[in-house]
Write an enzyme that holds these catalytic residues in place. Structure first.
Site: not given
Ligand code: ACO
Length: 325
Positions: A115, A252, A282
């Site tokens: 990520c 994020h 996500n």
């Protein structure tokens, strides 16, 4: 002091057409819209049907290059952050570079930092520009996480989505302080003592297959708020700015409670924190460029705005970027 900066001159994004809502998820595993919404802030996620990571990347990149008013011939390097490459080798960046029809010989490589991948990729591209190795860089974050999701595991399958975002960076002269346009600072970190906390169940060298994402969600959650705040604050310190100078914090997009926690920790009003998790979930390395490009496209983030990007992911890895748009 006079210096070279990497200015964002183009942005693009793409998400697959197929959308899975929380109600769709509730038909697949024992869950509910209420559980997913309150625990994560996610309402829907886009998933690929017949597209690869390279296809999502190329679509976002094409938009970014057009938005920059350039052609693929102008690109000097392609950096692609992903944990879901088309093939183990060669790098997906090379396939994308060829799909776009960049000049033969253009360097292209993938970055794997989960990520945090896009923050790592921006750091590498910015370094290459500031060193004078390249003038114009295409930086992409793209994932088909649906391919490494265990769709029978309610602990993970409700969290992830597919998508891509891209930026075109170009060298510009700066004066060396926070009044400059472009990337003002980058920071990247890792801590392998958390290697097993968030990982896939397999890999080329161990099981000869990609495996599925598994994690200790609570452990990740605990670490994430501090790591995201640290990535942002260290980058701000390096850039010589404070919270008061920030127009937007773009963390994020992992979980709305993590995002809100970071905003609070950094004492930022929630109106200054960019959130698009509800419709994408996500998307790992795609999450920051996807949100950035969406918000630049709809006019939320404007030229001259000071934006702090911060990410944290498997590894653990984390880091931050300060950029004046
Ligand atoms: N639907 C319904 N119930 C569920 C679901 C689901 N989809 N998933 C888990 N549950 C259950 C659990 O089984 C558990 O039941 P039990 O008490 O009977 O055992 C209960 O809900 C509570 O589970 P918790 O793990 O305590 O839930 P929590 O509040 O911690 O939320 C979550 C879980 C959303 C995964 C959270 O820990 C989280 O967001 N962690 C961060 C993980 C993350 O974002 N990872 C992504 C990659 S890392 C990154 O991007 C930074």
């Amino acid at each position: 002091m006079k210096c070279i900066r990497s200015r964002i001159i183009g942005h693009g994004h793409y998400a697959p057409k197929k959308v899975l809502t929380n109600d769709d998820m509730a038909k697949m595993v024992e869950t509910s819209d209420e559980w997913i919404t309150t625990r994560t802030g996610i309402k829907a996620r886009c998933v690929v049907e017949d597209e690869f990571t390279s296809d999502l990347s190329a679509k976002a990149a094409k938009m970014a290059i057009e938005n920059a008013g350039l052609t693929p011939e102008d690109i000097d390097v392609v950096v692609l952050a992903t944990v879901t490459p088309d093939n183990t080798t060669p790098a997906t960046a090379i396939k994308v570079s060829t799909m776009l029809d960049t000049k033969t010989g253009t360097p292209a490589f993938d970055i794997s930092a989960a990520c945090s991948g896009f923050v790592y990729a921006l750091t590498m591209a910015d370094n290459m520009i500031r060193l004078g190795q390249v003038k114009t860089a295409l930086v992409i974050g793209a994932e088909t996480l649906s391919k490494i999701t265990d769709w029978t595991d309610r602990n993970t399958c409700v969290l992830f989505g597919d998508g891509a975002g891209a930026l075109v960076l170009q060298a510009v002269d700066g004066v060396g302080d926070a009044s400059d346009e472009g990337i003002l600072s980058t920071t990247i970190y890792s801590d392998g003592s958390h290697y097993d906390t968030l990982r896939t169940t397999g890999g080329v060298s161990t099981t000869q297959n990609a495996g599925f994402v598994m994690m200790d969600g609570k452990e990740v959650f605990k670490y994430a708020i501090n790591a995201l705040a640290q990535g942002a604050e260290e980058a701000m310190h390096k850039a010589g700015i404070t919270t008061q100078d920030i127009d937007w914090l773009l963390p994020h997009q992992a979980n709305i409670r993590i995002i809100e926690g970071v905003g609070k920790k950094m004492e930022l009003p929630e109106e200054k924190v960019i959130v698009n998790i509800a419709k994408h979930g996500n998307t790992s390395a795609a999450s920051i460029p996807l949100a950035l490009s969406e918000k630049m496209t709809d006019g939320t983030i404007k030229k001259g705005d000071m934006v702090v990007l911060t990410a944290m992911g498997a590894g653990f890895t984390w880091g931050g970027v300060v950029v004046r748009i």
